[in-house]
Write a protein that holds these residues in place. Sequence first.
Motif, PDB file in Angstrom:
ATOM      1  N   THR A   1       0.857  -1.184   0.000  1.00  0.00           N
ATOM      2  CA  THR A   1       0.000   0.000   0.000  1.00  0.00           C
ATOM      3  C   THR A   1       0.894   1.236   0.000  1.00  0.00           C
ATOM      4  O   THR A   1       2.104   1.154   0.280  1.00  0.00           O
TER       5      THR A   1
ATOM      6  N   ASP B   1       0.213  12.443   3.827  1.00  0.00           N
ATOM      7  CA  ASP B   1      -0.219  11.082   3.545  1.00  0.00           C
ATOM      8  C   ASP B   1      -0.540  11.013   2.053  1.00  0.00           C
ATOM      9  O   ASP B   1      -1.501  11.633   1.594  1.00  0.00           O
TER      10      ASP B   1
ATOM     11  N   GLN C   1      -1.711   8.620   0.278  1.00  0.00           N
ATOM     12  CA  GLN C   1      -3.007   7.997  -0.018  1.00  0.00           C
ATOM     13  C   GLN C   1      -4.105   9.051   0.039  1.00  0.00           C
ATOM     14  O   GLN C   1      -4.954   9.109  -0.840  1.00  0.00           O
ATOM     15  N   ASP C   2      -4.069   9.893   1.065  1.00  0.00           N
ATOM     16  CA  ASP C   2      -5.047  10.983   1.163  1.00  0.00           C
ATOM     17  C   ASP C   2      -4.906  11.944  -0.014  1.00  0.00           C
ATOM     18  O   ASP C   2      -5.907  12.383  -0.588  1.00  0.00           O
TER      19      ASP C   2
ATOM     20  N   HIS D   1      -3.770  11.287  -2.978  1.00  0.00           N
ATOM     21  CA  HIS D   1      -4.300  10.594  -4.154  1.00  0.00           C
ATOM     22  C   HIS D   1      -5.831  10.626  -4.158  1.00  0.00           C
ATOM     23  O   HIS D   1      -6.456  10.903  -5.187  1.00  0.00           O
ATOM     24  N   ASP D   2      -6.430  10.329  -3.009  1.00  0.00           N
ATOM     25  CA  ASP D   2      -7.896  10.320  -2.919  1.00  0.00           C
ATOM     26  C   ASP D   2      -8.480  11.691  -3.244  1.00  0.00           C
ATOM     27  O   ASP D   2      -9.511  11.791  -3.916  1.00  0.00           O
ATOM     28  N   ARG D   3      -7.828  12.740  -2.787  1.00  0.00           N
ATOM     29  CA  ARG D   3      -8.299  14.110  -3.091  1.00  0.00           C
ATOM     30  C   ARG D   3      -8.232  14.405  -4.585  1.00  0.00           C
ATOM     31  O   ARG D   3      -9.139  14.985  -5.158  1.00  0.00           O
TER      32      ARG D   3
ATOM     33  N   MET E   1      -8.247  12.189  -7.060  1.00  0.00           N
ATOM     34  CA  MET E   1      -9.237  11.389  -7.774  1.00  0.00           C
ATOM     35  C   MET E   1     -10.644  11.961  -7.595  1.00  0.00           C
ATOM     36  O   MET E   1     -11.438  11.956  -8.530  1.00  0.00           O
ATOM     37  N   HIS E   2     -10.929  12.467  -6.404  1.00  0.00           N
ATOM     38  CA  HIS E   2     -12.232  13.117  -6.182  1.00  0.00           C
ATOM     39  C   HIS E   2     -12.370  14.323  -7.114  1.00  0.00           C
ATOM     40  O   HIS E   2     -13.423  14.522  -7.731  1.00  0.00           O
TER      41      HIS E   2
ATOM     42  N   ASN F   1     -12.974  13.130 -10.625  1.00  0.00           N
ATOM     43  CA  ASN F   1     -14.292  12.512 -10.773  1.00  0.00           C
ATOM     44  C   ASN F   1     -15.452  13.491 -10.570  1.00  0.00           C
ATOM     45  O   ASN F   1     -16.598  13.127 -10.817  1.00  0.00           O
TER      46      ASN F   1
END
Length: 113
Positions: free
Chosen positions: A6, A85, A87-88, A90-92, A94-95, A98
């Motif tokens: 991860t 972080d 991962q955080d 990346h998530d932001r 991608m949001h 999208n």
Amino acid sequence: MNTHKTMKELQKEVDTYISQFKEGYFSPLAMTARLTEELGELAREINHHYGEKPKKNSEDEKAIEEEMGDVLFVLICMANSLHIDLQDAHDRVMHKFNTRDKDRWTRIEEGEQ
């Protein structure tokens, strides 16, 4: 090298490596310079493989994957030193893609693939 890690595991692995040295992480400015340097090396390899500039006979063959790994390592070092972080992050991103950019590109219709 077949195990899937991860992003948190990658960040921890890099932190464990860097933490064994007294010098620790470089400053954000130094890491930005290093990231730029590594990105230049990646660009050079891509240019040799896909561009119009062939390698000189005296130049060693380097893999694009290796150069991408160098970029990733420095990026992880920078994130760790700034307590980010990935991962955080990346998530932001991608949001954002999208939502804000959801209608920006022409989608592939079902069955076109």
